[in-house]
Write a protein that holds these residues in place. Structure first.
Motif, PDB file in Angstrom:
ATOM      1  N   ALA A 123      -3.007   6.058  -8.332  1.00 36.63           N
ATOM      2  CA  ALA A 123      -1.636   6.162  -7.887  1.00 36.63           C
ATOM      3  C   ALA A 123      -1.284   4.967  -7.008  1.00 36.63           C
ATOM      4  O   ALA A 123      -2.143   4.379  -6.354  1.00 36.63           O
ATOM      5  CB  ALA A 123      -1.418   7.460  -7.131  1.00 36.63           C
ATOM      6  N   VAL A 124      -0.008   4.615  -6.991  1.00 34.31           N
ATOM      7  CA  VAL A 124       0.483   3.493  -6.191  1.00 34.31           C
ATOM      8  C   VAL A 124       1.742   3.911  -5.453  1.00 34.31           C
ATOM      9  O   VAL A 124       2.710   4.382  -6.072  1.00 34.31           O
ATOM     10  CB  VAL A 124       0.779   2.255  -7.051  1.00 34.31           C
ATOM     11  CG1 VAL A 124       1.238   1.094  -6.166  1.00 34.31           C
ATOM     12  CG2 VAL A 124      -0.447   1.837  -7.862  1.00 34.31           C
ATOM     13  N   ALA A 125       1.740   3.765  -4.129  1.00 35.06           N
ATOM     14  CA  ALA A 125       2.928   4.051  -3.332  1.00 35.06           C
ATOM     15  C   ALA A 125       3.767   2.778  -3.226  1.00 35.06           C
ATOM     16  O   ALA A 125       3.312   1.765  -2.710  1.00 35.06           O
ATOM     17  CB  ALA A 125       2.535   4.530  -1.940  1.00 35.06           C
ATOM     18  N   GLN A 126       4.988   2.841  -3.749  1.00 39.79           N
ATOM     19  CA  GLN A 126       5.890   1.694  -3.754  1.00 39.79           C
ATOM     20  C   GLN A 126       7.103   2.020  -2.876  1.00 39.79           C
ATOM     21  O   GLN A 126       7.794   3.018  -3.120  1.00 39.79           O
ATOM     22  CB  GLN A 126       6.382   1.399  -5.176  1.00 39.79           C
ATOM     23  CG  GLN A 126       5.242   1.173  -6.188  1.00 39.79           C
ATOM     24  CD  GLN A 126       4.778  -0.271  -6.198  1.00 39.79           C
ATOM     25  OE1 GLN A 126       4.322  -0.792  -5.184  1.00 39.79           O
ATOM     26  NE2 GLN A 126       4.894  -0.919  -7.327  1.00 39.79           N
ATOM     27  N   LYS A 132      14.460  -4.192  -3.592  1.00 37.97           N
ATOM     28  CA  LYS A 132      13.554  -5.121  -2.929  1.00 37.97           C
ATOM     29  C   LYS A 132      12.292  -4.368  -2.525  1.00 37.97           C
ATOM     30  O   LYS A 132      12.360  -3.368  -1.808  1.00 37.97           O
ATOM     31  CB  LYS A 132      14.213  -5.725  -1.688  1.00 37.97           C
ATOM     32  CG  LYS A 132      13.326  -6.710  -0.938  1.00 37.97           C
ATOM     33  CD  LYS A 132      14.040  -7.287   0.275  1.00 37.97           C
ATOM     34  CE  LYS A 132      13.140  -8.264   1.028  1.00 37.97           C
ATOM     35  NZ  LYS A 132      13.823  -8.819   2.226  1.00 37.97           N
ATOM     36  N   LEU A 133      11.132  -4.838  -2.997  1.00 40.25           N
ATOM     37  CA  LEU A 133       9.865  -4.202  -2.661  1.00 40.25           C
ATOM     38  C   LEU A 133       9.502  -4.509  -1.213  1.00 40.25           C
ATOM     39  O   LEU A 133       9.360  -5.655  -0.823  1.00 40.25           O
ATOM     40  CB  LEU A 133       8.763  -4.689  -3.598  1.00 40.25           C
ATOM     41  CG  LEU A 133       7.370  -4.075  -3.379  1.00 40.25           C
ATOM     42  CD1 LEU A 133       7.380  -2.580  -3.660  1.00 40.25           C
ATOM     43  CD2 LEU A 133       6.345  -4.780  -4.268  1.00 40.25           C
ATOM     44  N   MET A 134       9.339  -3.447  -0.414  1.00 38.95           N
ATOM     45  CA  MET A 134       9.003  -3.609   0.997  1.00 38.95           C
ATOM     46  C   MET A 134       7.503  -3.507   1.239  1.00 38.95           C
ATOM     47  O   MET A 134       6.955  -4.185   2.109  1.00 38.95           O
ATOM     48  CB  MET A 134       9.729  -2.546   1.835  1.00 38.95           C
ATOM     49  CG  MET A 134      11.230  -2.518   1.632  1.00 38.95           C
ATOM     50  SD  MET A 134      12.029  -4.108   1.972  1.00 38.95           S
ATOM     51  CE  MET A 134      11.736  -4.254   3.741  1.00 38.95           C
ATOM     52  N   SER A 135       6.833  -2.654   0.477  1.00 40.77           N
ATOM     53  CA  SER A 135       5.387  -2.514   0.607  1.00 40.77           C
ATOM     54  C   SER A 135       4.839  -1.820  -0.623  1.00 40.77           C
ATOM     55  O   SER A 135       5.570  -1.143  -1.356  1.00 40.77           O
ATOM     56  CB  SER A 135       5.008  -1.721   1.866  1.00 40.77           C
ATOM     57  OG  SER A 135       5.420  -0.375   1.763  1.00 40.77           O
ATOM     58  N   SER A 136       3.535  -1.995  -0.839  1.00 37.64           N
ATOM     59  CA  SER A 136       2.862  -1.381  -1.978  1.00 37.64           C
ATOM     60  C   SER A 136       1.437  -1.050  -1.561  1.00 37.64           C
ATOM     61  O   SER A 136       0.765  -1.879  -0.943  1.00 37.64           O
ATOM     62  CB  SER A 136       2.864  -2.336  -3.175  1.00 37.64           C
ATOM     63  OG  SER A 136       2.208  -1.749  -4.284  1.00 37.64           O
ATOM     64  N   LYS A 137       1.002   0.166  -1.894  1.00 43.03           N
ATOM     65  CA  LYS A 137      -0.349   0.588  -1.532  1.00 43.03           C
ATOM     66  C   LYS A 137      -0.977   1.322  -2.710  1.00 43.03           C
ATOM     67  O   LYS A 137      -0.436   2.322  -3.185  1.00 43.03           O
ATOM     68  CB  LYS A 137      -0.327   1.494  -0.305  1.00 43.03           C
ATOM     69  CG  LYS A 137      -1.710   1.954   0.162  1.00 43.03           C
ATOM     70  CD  LYS A 137      -1.625   2.767   1.435  1.00 43.03           C
ATOM     71  CE  LYS A 137      -2.991   3.273   1.881  1.00 43.03           C
ATOM     72  NZ  LYS A 137      -3.920   2.160   2.203  1.00 43.03           N
ATOM     73  N   ALA A 151      10.845   5.830  -1.619  1.00 47.17           N
ATOM     74  CA  ALA A 151       9.385   5.940  -1.484  1.00 47.17           C
ATOM     75  C   ALA A 151       8.873   6.614  -2.749  1.00 47.17           C
ATOM     76  O   ALA A 151       8.935   7.837  -2.897  1.00 47.17           O
ATOM     77  CB  ALA A 151       9.014   6.750  -0.251  1.00 47.17           C
ATOM     78  N   LEU A 152       8.415   5.804  -3.686  1.00 45.75           N
ATOM     79  CA  LEU A 152       8.014   6.293  -5.002  1.00 45.75           C
ATOM     80  C   LEU A 152       6.502   6.260  -5.139  1.00 45.75           C
ATOM     81  O   LEU A 152       5.888   5.202  -5.029  1.00 45.75           O
ATOM     82  CB  LEU A 152       8.658   5.448  -6.107  1.00 45.75           C
ATOM     83  CG  LEU A 152      10.192   5.343  -6.056  1.00 45.75           C
ATOM     84  CD1 LEU A 152      10.684   4.456  -7.198  1.00 45.75           C
ATOM     85  CD2 LEU A 152      10.837   6.716  -6.124  1.00 45.75           C
ATOM     86  N   LEU A 153       5.912   7.417  -5.341  1.00 44.80           N
ATOM     87  CA  LEU A 153       4.480   7.494  -5.597  1.00 44.80           C
ATOM     88  C   LEU A 153       4.301   7.487  -7.113  1.00 44.80           C
ATOM     89  O   LEU A 153       4.590   8.476  -7.791  1.00 44.80           O
ATOM     90  CB  LEU A 153       3.875   8.756  -4.986  1.00 44.80           C
ATOM     91  CG  LEU A 153       2.352   8.873  -5.095  1.00 44.80           C
ATOM     92  CD1 LEU A 153       1.663   7.727  -4.341  1.00 44.80           C
ATOM     93  CD2 LEU A 153       1.869  10.221  -4.570  1.00 44.80           C
TER      94      LEU A 153
END
Length: 208
Positions: free
Chosen positions: A200-203, A189-194, A164-166
């Motif tokens: 900032a982007v939560a990956q 594998k990217l599970m979600s992105s916000k 969980a990388l912000l």
């Protein structure tokens, strides 16, 4: 088997702190990103960290009124340290000192759950074996906070189930990279992105 999640704030060029270990650059004005982080760490069944992070957090969160304080204080913790129970003795002494000063009005009182820092599980055995034991317990996910050496060790041994990388909208140029100890490329594998209004982007990733 519960997941081990490594949650870290990281610069756009892949660093988790500057060369001196400072990370003030990650504390911007992006309130929605902070709210997401508070909610995310609140989902943990256990917080784990290396000894340096533990000793820096343990005197801070017990008196903090920041939004992060309730989940950091009230959720059980484990510290990875070769010091054994002695590391908890240092924390207990610090909490006793805080309580004494609070009684005289010299400092804020302890927040609910503050005592959990002195009750943390001390993991002093083999890293992979300790992680396997903690993941085998019932409950919500294990969230790892670092510091960077501890996080690198988790990654190098393939113990992380989810990243969980912000990603903070800043480039440092130089610093301490998170994935330094990889011996080969690690597909994710990217599970979600916000994305948040402040940039900032939560990956959320899983190993591919």
């Amino acid at each position: 088997m519960r997941d081990l999640i490594l949650k870290m704030s990281i610069s756009v060029d892949g660093f988790v702190s500057d060369l001196e270990g400072r990370n003030t650059w990650m504390f911007g004005a992006d309130q929605e990103a902070k709210d997401w982080s508070v909610e995310y760490i609140g989902k943990a069944g256990l917080h784990i960290m290396g000894s340096r992070s533990f000793l820096s957090m343990a005197p801070f969160w017990p008196t903090s009124t920041l939004a992060f304080a309730p989940p950091m204080n009230q959720i059980p913790k484990a510290v990875f340290s070769r010091q054994g129970p002695a590391i908890l003795g240092k924390v207990a002494a610090a909490l006793d000192d805080i309580s004494a000063k609070a009684g005289t009005g010299q400092s804020p009182g302890l927040q609910p759950g503050a005592e959990s820092w002195a009750e943390a599980y001390v993991a002093g055995g083999d890293l992979a074996e300790e992680i396997a034991r903690l993941k085998a317990e019932e409950g919500k996910p294990v969230i790892a906070h670092g510091g960077v050496s501890f996080a690198r060790s988790l990654i190098a041994q393939g113990l992380v189930d989810q990243f969980a990388l912000l990603v903070i909208p800043v480039a440092l140029g130089k610093g301490l990279p998170l994935f330094l100890e990889l011996t080969a490329p690690k597909p994710l594998k990217l599970m979600s992105s916000k994305a948040f209004p402040g940039g900032a982007v939560a990956q959320i990733y899983r190993p591919a």
